[in-house]
Scaffold this active site. Structure first.
Site, PDB file in Angstrom:
ATOM      1  N   HIS A 127      -8.725  -2.582  -2.211  1.00 27.95           N
ATOM      2  CA  HIS A 127      -7.659  -2.496  -3.212  1.00 27.95           C
ATOM      3  C   HIS A 127      -7.772  -3.681  -4.149  1.00 27.95           C
ATOM      4  CE1 HIS A 127      -5.768   0.738  -1.027  1.00 27.95           C
ATOM      5  NE2 HIS A 127      -5.957   0.039   0.080  1.00 27.95           N
ATOM      6  N   LEU A 128      -7.548  -3.419  -5.412  1.00 28.83           N
ATOM      7  CA  LEU A 128      -7.543  -4.495  -6.408  1.00 28.83           C
ATOM      8  C   LEU A 128      -6.353  -5.417  -6.172  1.00 28.83           C
ATOM      9  CD1 LEU A 128      -8.228  -1.971  -9.227  1.00 28.83           C
ATOM     10  CD2 LEU A 128      -9.732  -3.912  -8.812  1.00 28.83           C
ATOM     11  N   SER A 129      -5.188  -4.806  -6.025  1.00 27.94           N
ATOM     12  CA  SER A 129      -3.959  -5.580  -5.841  1.00 27.94           C
ATOM     13  C   SER A 129      -3.741  -5.876  -4.356  1.00 27.94           C
ATOM     14  CB  SER A 129      -2.765  -4.793  -6.397  1.00 27.94           C
ATOM     15  OG  SER A 129      -2.582  -3.589  -5.665  1.00 27.94           O
ATOM     16  N   PRO A 179      -7.412   8.180  -7.258  1.00 26.17           N
ATOM     17  CA  PRO A 179      -6.632   8.616  -8.423  1.00 26.17           C
ATOM     18  C   PRO A 179      -6.104   7.474  -9.282  1.00 26.17           C
ATOM     19  CG  PRO A 179      -5.368   8.880  -6.401  1.00 26.17           C
ATOM     20  CD  PRO A 179      -6.777   8.544  -5.987  1.00 26.17           C
ATOM     21  N   ASN A 180      -6.133   7.732 -10.568  1.00 31.25           N
ATOM     22  CA  ASN A 180      -5.605   6.837 -11.616  1.00 31.25           C
ATOM     23  C   ASN A 180      -6.473   5.610 -11.870  1.00 31.25           C
ATOM     24  OD1 ASN A 180      -3.161   8.387 -12.131  1.00 31.25           O
ATOM     25  ND2 ASN A 180      -2.521   7.717 -10.108  1.00 31.25           N
ATOM     26  N   ALA A 226      -3.507   5.694  -4.522  1.00 26.73           N
ATOM     27  CA  ALA A 226      -2.224   6.161  -3.966  1.00 26.73           C
ATOM     28  C   ALA A 226      -2.406   7.001  -2.695  1.00 26.73           C
ATOM     29  CB  ALA A 226      -1.472   6.958  -5.020  1.00 26.73           C
ATOM     30  N   GLU A 252     -12.280  -0.114   3.152  1.00 28.63           N
ATOM     31  CA  GLU A 252     -11.190   0.208   2.220  1.00 28.63           C
ATOM     32  C   GLU A 252     -10.951  -0.986   1.312  1.00 28.63           C
ATOM     33  OE1 GLU A 252      -7.586   1.209   4.302  1.00 28.63           O
ATOM     34  OE2 GLU A 252      -6.346   0.828   2.551  1.00 28.63           O
ATOM     35  N   ARG A 266       3.440  -5.875  -2.469  1.00 25.06           N
ATOM     36  CA  ARG A 266       4.072  -4.907  -3.375  1.00 25.06           C
ATOM     37  C   ARG A 266       5.142  -4.094  -2.628  1.00 25.06           C
ATOM     38  NH1 ARG A 266      -0.478  -1.892  -6.651  1.00 25.06           N
ATOM     39  NH2 ARG A 266       1.367  -1.325  -7.878  1.00 25.06           N
ATOM     40  N   ARG A 310       3.684   0.786   0.044  1.00 25.74           N
ATOM     41  CA  ARG A 310       2.247   0.472  -0.041  1.00 25.74           C
ATOM     42  C   ARG A 310       1.764  -0.324   1.174  1.00 25.74           C
ATOM     43  NH1 ARG A 310       1.061   1.870  -5.459  1.00 25.74           N
ATOM     44  NH2 ARG A 310       2.878   1.551  -6.763  1.00 25.74           N
ATOM     45  N   ASP A 324      -8.728  11.791   7.939  1.00 23.43           N
ATOM     46  CA  ASP A 324      -9.542  12.607   8.840  1.00 23.43           C
ATOM     47  C   ASP A 324     -11.002  12.667   8.377  1.00 23.43           C
ATOM     48  OD1 ASP A 324      -7.338  13.049  10.404  1.00 23.43           O
ATOM     49  OD2 ASP A 324      -7.044  15.145   9.814  1.00 23.43           O
ATOM     50  N   ASN A 368     -11.786   2.998  -2.579  1.00 25.65           N
ATOM     51  CA  ASN A 368     -10.426   2.628  -2.981  1.00 25.65           C
ATOM     52  C   ASN A 368      -9.665   3.948  -3.080  1.00 25.65           C
ATOM     53  OD1 ASN A 368      -8.023   1.896  -4.097  1.00 25.65           O
ATOM     54  ND2 ASN A 368      -8.899   0.542  -5.657  1.00 25.65           N
ATOM     55  N   HIS A 407      -1.731   5.786   0.969  1.00 28.31           N
ATOM     56  CA  HIS A 407      -0.403   5.749   1.586  1.00 28.31           C
ATOM     57  C   HIS A 407       0.127   7.139   1.944  1.00 28.31           C
ATOM     58  CE1 HIS A 407      -0.915   1.833  -0.201  1.00 28.31           C
ATOM     59  NE2 HIS A 407      -0.879   2.337  -1.425  1.00 28.31           N
ATOM     60  N   ARG A 438      -3.780   0.807 -17.588  1.00 28.83           N
ATOM     61  CA  ARG A 438      -2.742   1.092 -16.603  1.00 28.83           C
ATOM     62  C   ARG A 438      -2.129  -0.198 -16.038  1.00 28.83           C
ATOM     63  NH1 ARG A 438      -4.189   2.701 -10.425  1.00 28.83           N
ATOM     64  NH2 ARG A 438      -2.056   3.166  -9.816  1.00 28.83           N
ATOM     65  N   TYR A 487      -2.844  -4.762 -12.518  1.00 32.21           N
ATOM     66  CA  TYR A 487      -4.285  -4.565 -12.327  1.00 32.21           C
ATOM     67  C   TYR A 487      -5.149  -5.343 -13.316  1.00 32.21           C
ATOM     68  CZ  TYR A 487      -2.507  -0.796  -9.424  1.00 32.21           C
ATOM     69  OH  TYR A 487      -1.838  -0.097  -8.466  1.00 32.21           O
TER      70      TYR A 487
HETATM   71  C1  DQA Z   1      -4.532   0.338  -5.410  1.00 33.82           C
HETATM   72  C2  DQA Z   1      -3.186   0.096  -4.711  1.00 33.82           C
HETATM   73  C3  DQA Z   1      -2.453   1.404  -4.477  1.00 33.82           C
HETATM   74  O1  DQA Z   1      -1.211   1.170  -3.842  1.00 33.82           O
HETATM   75  C4  DQA Z   1      -2.188   2.099  -5.795  1.00 33.82           C
HETATM   76  O2  DQA Z   1      -1.590   3.364  -5.577  1.00 33.82           O
HETATM   77  C5  DQA Z   1      -3.399   2.224  -6.647  1.00 33.82           C
HETATM   78  C6  DQA Z   1      -4.341   1.123  -6.702  1.00 33.82           C
HETATM   79  C7  DQA Z   1      -5.247  -0.977  -5.747  1.00 33.82           C
HETATM   80  O3  DQA Z   1      -6.462  -0.929  -5.974  1.00 33.82           O
HETATM   81  O4  DQA Z   1      -4.617  -2.033  -5.822  1.00 33.82           O
HETATM   82  O5  DQA Z   1      -3.549   3.186  -7.385  1.00 33.82           O
HETATM   83  O6  DQA Z   1      -5.361   1.078  -4.526  1.00 33.82           O
END
Ligand code: DQA
Length: 144
Positions: A99-101, A9-10, A76, A97, A106, A110, A86, A73, A79, A17, A22
């Site tokens: 993550h960009l950040s 998501p997002n 959100a 898995e 953070r 997270r 599952d 990825n 978490h 964003r 990011y």
């Molecule tokens: C994220 C880190 C997550 O905590 C956050 O909710 C995201 C992006 C990342 O790629 O850094 O939406 O997955």
């Protein structure tokens, strides 16, 4: 070798964003970089993005029988989602898995991932290179 990439998501909003977190990279930039990298590694890619938890669960189920591995990825849902955890645990293929950040640099909420314990590993904090590194990791895992 076939790899499914799943963006949560997002991530469709990347570029606009929270650029302080990011950067200005867009999801299209990431997907184009992955296509180019996959070509050099001899990997066939499928990529999708969803803002919906159920759609992401379905996408993990749908990858069965096609994918040799998955890069996710979960954004959100990392978490919060027992359902995604599952689905990953039930998958027969290795999952990485990303993550960009750097999620550990953070907010405290997270720092916990429901996915990490059922993934092969987690790559966090390298911007779009997190995905590139994951692709190289996947190749090593599947070929070993
Ligand atoms: C994220 C880190 C997550 O905590 C956050 O909710 C995201 C992006 C990342 O790629 O850094 O939406 O997955």
């Amino acid at each position: 070798m076939r790899v499914q990439v799943l963006h949560g998501p997002n991530l469709n909003l990347l570029g606009q964003r929270e650029p302080d977190v990011y950067g200005h990279v867009t999801l299209d930039d990431i997907n184009e970089m992955l296509d180019a990298e996959a070509k050099t590694l001899g990997i066939e890619l499928r990529k999708s993005q969803s803002n919906s938890e159920g759609d992401l669960v379905d996408a993990i189920h749908d990858a069965a029988g096609w994918a040799d591995a998955m890069i996710i990825n979960p954004a959100a849902y990392t978490h919060t989602s027992v359902a995604l955890r599952d689905a990953v645990a039930a998958s027969e293929f290795p999952v990485i898995e990303v993550h960009l950040s750097n999620v550990f640099a953070r907010e405290d909420f997270r720092h916990h991932s429901f996915i990490a314990p059922v993934a092969v590993g987690q790559i966090s904090g390298f911007g779009k290179d997190s995905y590139r590194l994951a692709l190289h990791a996947v190749k090593g895992i599947v070929e070993s």
